[in-house]
Enzyme design. Structure first.
Site, PDB file in Angstrom:
ATOM      1  N   PRO A 128      34.584 -95.858  31.488  1.00 28.79           N
ATOM      2  CA  PRO A 128      35.580 -95.290  32.412  1.00 28.79           C
ATOM      3  C   PRO A 128      35.085 -94.016  33.102  1.00 28.79           C
ATOM      4  O   PRO A 128      35.335 -93.812  34.282  1.00 28.79           O
ATOM      5  CB  PRO A 128      36.780 -95.011  31.507  1.00 28.79           C
ATOM      6  CG  PRO A 128      36.648 -96.004  30.396  1.00 28.79           C
ATOM      7  CD  PRO A 128      35.180 -96.205  30.182  1.00 28.79           C
ATOM      8  N   GLU A 363      26.208-103.478  39.694  1.00 28.56           N
ATOM      9  CA  GLU A 363      24.793-103.290  39.297  1.00 28.56           C
ATOM     10  C   GLU A 363      24.133-102.169  40.092  1.00 28.56           C
ATOM     11  O   GLU A 363      22.957-102.249  40.437  1.00 28.56           O
ATOM     12  CB  GLU A 363      24.017-104.607  39.374  1.00 28.56           C
ATOM     13  CG  GLU A 363      24.602-105.635  38.413  1.00 28.56           C
ATOM     14  CD  GLU A 363      23.668-106.763  38.054  1.00 28.56           C
ATOM     15  OE1 GLU A 363      22.458-106.562  38.088  1.00 28.56           O
ATOM     16  OE2 GLU A 363      24.181-107.851  37.737  1.00 28.56           O
TER      17      GLU A 363
HETATM   18  C1  LIG Z   1      33.756-106.841  39.696  1.00 29.58           C
HETATM   19  C2  LIG Z   1      32.881-105.901  38.935  1.00 29.58           C
HETATM   20  C3  LIG Z   1      32.103-106.396  37.877  1.00 29.58           C
HETATM   21  C4  LIG Z   1      31.324-105.525  37.117  1.00 29.58           C
HETATM   22  N1  LIG Z   1      30.634-106.008  36.030  1.00 29.58           N
HETATM   23  C5  LIG Z   1      29.995-105.135  35.200  1.00 29.58           C
HETATM   24  C6  LIG Z   1      29.420-105.596  33.971  1.00 29.58           C
HETATM   25  O1  LIG Z   1      29.445-106.790  33.650  1.00 29.58           O
HETATM   26  N2  LIG Z   1      28.829-104.678  33.170  1.00 29.58           N
HETATM   27  C7  LIG Z   1      28.776-103.342  33.470  1.00 29.58           C
HETATM   28  O2  LIG Z   1      28.224-102.563  32.685  1.00 29.58           O
HETATM   29  N3  LIG Z   1      29.325-102.871  34.627  1.00 29.58           N
HETATM   30  C8  LIG Z   1      29.933-103.740  35.488  1.00 29.58           C
HETATM   31  N4  LIG Z   1      30.520-103.275  36.656  1.00 29.58           N
HETATM   32  C9  LIG Z   1      30.490-101.838  36.939  1.00 29.58           C
HETATM   33  C10 LIG Z   1      29.615-101.432  38.119  1.00 29.58           C
HETATM   34  O3  LIG Z   1      28.267-101.574  37.793  1.00 29.58           O
HETATM   35  C11 LIG Z   1      30.020-100.004  38.494  1.00 29.58           C
HETATM   36  O4  LIG Z   1      31.300-100.093  39.103  1.00 29.58           O
HETATM   37  C12 LIG Z   1      29.030 -99.335  39.407  1.00 29.58           C
HETATM   38  O5  LIG Z   1      27.835 -99.071  38.727  1.00 29.58           O
HETATM   39  C13 LIG Z   1      29.572 -98.012  40.000  1.00 29.58           C
HETATM   40  O6  LIG Z   1      30.111 -97.199  39.018  1.00 29.58           O
HETATM   41  P1  LIG Z   1      31.573 -96.566  39.230  1.00 29.58           P
HETATM   42  O7  LIG Z   1      32.470 -97.690  39.599  1.00 29.58           O
HETATM   43  O8  LIG Z   1      31.924 -95.796  38.023  1.00 29.58           O
HETATM   44  O9  LIG Z   1      31.429 -95.621  40.475  1.00 29.58           O
HETATM   45  P2  LIG Z   1      30.958 -94.089  40.484  1.00 29.58           P
HETATM   46  O10 LIG Z   1      29.662 -93.961  39.755  1.00 29.58           O
HETATM   47  O11 LIG Z   1      32.079 -93.243  40.051  1.00 29.58           O
HETATM   48  O12 LIG Z   1      30.678 -93.886  42.028  1.00 29.58           O
HETATM   49  C14 LIG Z   1      31.707 -93.593  42.970  1.00 29.58           C
HETATM   50  C15 LIG Z   1      31.049 -93.333  44.327  1.00 29.58           C
HETATM   51  O13 LIG Z   1      30.171 -92.188  44.226  1.00 29.58           O
HETATM   52  C16 LIG Z   1      28.861 -92.547  44.629  1.00 29.58           C
HETATM   53  N5  LIG Z   1      27.868 -91.818  43.805  1.00 29.58           N
HETATM   54  C17 LIG Z   1      27.858 -91.659  42.454  1.00 29.58           C
HETATM   55  N6  LIG Z   1      26.780 -90.956  42.080  1.00 29.58           N
HETATM   56  C18 LIG Z   1      26.083 -90.674  43.211  1.00 29.58           C
HETATM   57  C19 LIG Z   1      24.864 -89.993  43.490  1.00 29.58           C
HETATM   58  N7  LIG Z   1      24.125 -89.447  42.523  1.00 29.58           N
HETATM   59  N8  LIG Z   1      24.457 -89.899  44.781  1.00 29.58           N
HETATM   60  C20 LIG Z   1      25.189 -90.463  45.784  1.00 29.58           C
HETATM   61  N9  LIG Z   1      26.343 -91.119  45.584  1.00 29.58           N
HETATM   62  C21 LIG Z   1      26.777 -91.230  44.312  1.00 29.58           C
HETATM   63  C22 LIG Z   1      28.758 -94.060  44.387  1.00 29.58           C
HETATM   64  O14 LIG Z   1      27.742 -94.645  45.175  1.00 29.58           O
HETATM   65  C23 LIG Z   1      30.156 -94.499  44.788  1.00 29.58           C
HETATM   66  O15 LIG Z   1      30.228 -94.620  46.182  1.00 29.58           O
HETATM   67  C24 LIG Z   1      31.277-104.139  37.453  1.00 29.58           C
HETATM   68  C25 LIG Z   1      32.023-103.666  38.548  1.00 29.58           C
HETATM   69  C26 LIG Z   1      32.830-104.513  39.277  1.00 29.58           C
HETATM   70  C27 LIG Z   1      33.642-103.952  40.398  1.00 29.58           C
END
Ligand SMILES: Cc1cc2nc3c(=O)[nH]c(=O)nc-3n(C[C@H](O)[C@H](O)[C@H](O)COP(=O)(O)OP(=O)(O)OC[C@H]3O[C@@H](n4cnc5c(N)ncnc54)[C@H](O)[C@@H]3O)c2cc1C
Length: 383
Positions: A128, A363
């Site tokens: 989360p 990913e």
């Molecule tokens: C349908 C679905 C299936 C998924 N399946 C899996 C799974 O099977 N296993 C698993 O482990 N995960 C899974 N995920 C998770 C997915 O990999 C993450 O949602 C993704 O890595 C982004 O993380 P976050 O959602 O916490 O976004 P955040 O990391 O909170 O990012 C929010 C925004 O900030 C930007 N941001 C963050 N850090 C930086 C930076 N350093 N520089 C520039 N921009 C930045 C991001 O690009 C994004 O636009 C899934 C997600 C979805 C939606």
């Protein structure tokens, strides 16, 4: 790189196309509307060898390479992105992690069941409060003799509920220490391991996404993949391969939207001629065709390197970044070409439009792909 399509690729393309038309297309909207994860379909995909494509035959898989794998994902995703996403997560993430980093005993234990889809696999990195910043994860494992006690939660996990086994990244050392994370294989019936809320998603609705919870989950050290502390490095390598499959997912969605657009533009008449004859529409089709061909080459380039066992961190990130973005562009243009009809659920393009967005997030977001590409470019050009 050989530009000829191999006999294996031709065979896979035909088999996947026949399978998708028969088993998936008639149900696409019904599954999407109901957010139904069609587990029986995955068993049929297992029978066809699609759930253990990269797994050697000795462990029950099809023993094929990355070119055949991406072709299969493209073929499925042209018809339904949700099924393509689940297929990619099962093959590249859970199964792929055990395949790359498991010992022989672990491979014999889990790969045959995953390859046949008797068991569905999940893979948990995201939490989360830590998505892109995965190294800061809070799910913790504490050693207790031959066992580890795991507490915490993972979110956005594909097949979080329906999977029987999951590879979970757990903090076993200091936060933000790349050697402080370990990969555990955890079976679903382990006490304290439960799945929670199923997400109600914009797209990819037939691909199940849930949270996972760990409350004093006791796991034997034999379930560790590689060594304690290897987990983060392993996860990044798994994602290098996984990102090629998300690129293929984007390419499949884009091809589906493009093919529907070409057909519609030739059929739909306004001002007494097919809309395809208006340059504004023809140019959209030209942009689509160009991006699709370019994306396909990037995906094959990364796949070719992966097949040779070469490092392809930059190539897979480039393929994923480019394909994800054009999947969104192409499906957006497809809705425009369909006009008002494109805005309804009677035509396929609104679903491509909704599904495509996941590709720029899952990913590793597009922004994170750019960070990876920039880092690799700077390494290659170190002074
Ligand atoms: C349908 C679905 C299936 C998924 N399946 C899996 C799974 O099977 N296993 C698993 O482990 N995960 C899974 N995920 C998770 C997915 O990999 C993450 O949602 C993704 O890595 C982004 O993380 P976050 O959602 O916490 O976004 P955040 O990391 O909170 O990012 C929010 C925004 O900030 C930007 N941001 C963050 N850090 C930086 C930076 N350093 N520089 C520039 N921009 C930045 C991001 O690009 C994004 O636009 C899934 C997600 C979805 C939606």
């Amino acid at each position: 790189m050989d530009f000829n399509i191999s006999e294996n690729q031709k065979m896979i393309r035909q088999m996947v196309s026949d399978f998708a038309e028969k088993e998936i297309r008639p149900h696409v909207m019904e599954w999407d509307e109901a957010q139904h994860f069609p587990i029986d379909l995955f068993k049929k995909m297992g029978d066809q060898g699609l759930m253990g494509i990269l797994v050697p035959e000795q462990y029950g898989g099809a023993g094929l390479g990355y070119l055949e794998y991406v072709d299969a994902i493209v073929g499925i995703s042209k018809v339904c992105g949700s099924i393509g996403l689940s297929m990619a997560a099962h093959n590249s993430l859970c199964t792929g992690h055990i395949l790359q980093f498991g010992n022989d005993e672990q491979k014999k234990k889990w790969l045959p069941k995953l390859s046949s889809a008797e068991w569905i696999g999940a893979w948990g990195l995201t939490e989360p409060n830590t998505g892109s910043d995965a190294m800061n994860m809070q799910t913790v494992g504490v050693q207790d003799g031959d066992h580890w006690i795991i507490n915490g939660a993972k979110c956005w996990i594909t097949h979080g509920k329906s999977s029987q086994v999951a590879v979970i990244m757990v903090r076993t050392g200091d936060a933000r220490d790349s050697k402080g994370i370990t990969a555990f294989v955890i079976e679903k019936d382990t006490p304290g391991f439960t799945s929670g809320k199923k997400e109600n998603k914009l797209g990819m609705r037939a691909s199940e996404t849930t949270t996972l919870h760990f409350e004093n989950v006791r796991v034997h050290k034999d379930n560790i993949l590689g060594n304690v502390g290897d987990g983060f490095k392993q996860a990044m390598k798994v994602l290098d391969g996984g990102r090629i499959s998300i690129a293929a997912l984007g390419l499949g969605i884009a091809k589906g939207a493009y093919e529907a657009s070409v057909k519609y533009a030739k059929e739909r008449e306004q001002f007494d001629k097919p809309i395809a004859h208006f340059q504004a529409i023809g140019f959209k089709l030209a942009d689509m065709a160009t991006k699709i061909d370019a994306g396909e080459l990037l995906i094959y380039m990364a796949s070719d390197k992966k097949n040779r066992g070469e490092k392809m961190t930059k190539e897979s990130a480039i393929a994923k970044y480019y394909s994800s973005e054009f999947a969104v562009d192409i499906s957006t243009d497809a809705v425009q070409i369909f006009g008002g009809y494109g805005y309804t659920k009677e035509f396929p393009v609104e679903k491509f439009y909704r599904d495509s967005k996941l590709c720029t997030i899952g990913e590793g977001t597009s922004e994170i792909q750019k960070l990876v590409i920039a880092r690799e470019v700077l390494k290659e050009n170190a002074i």
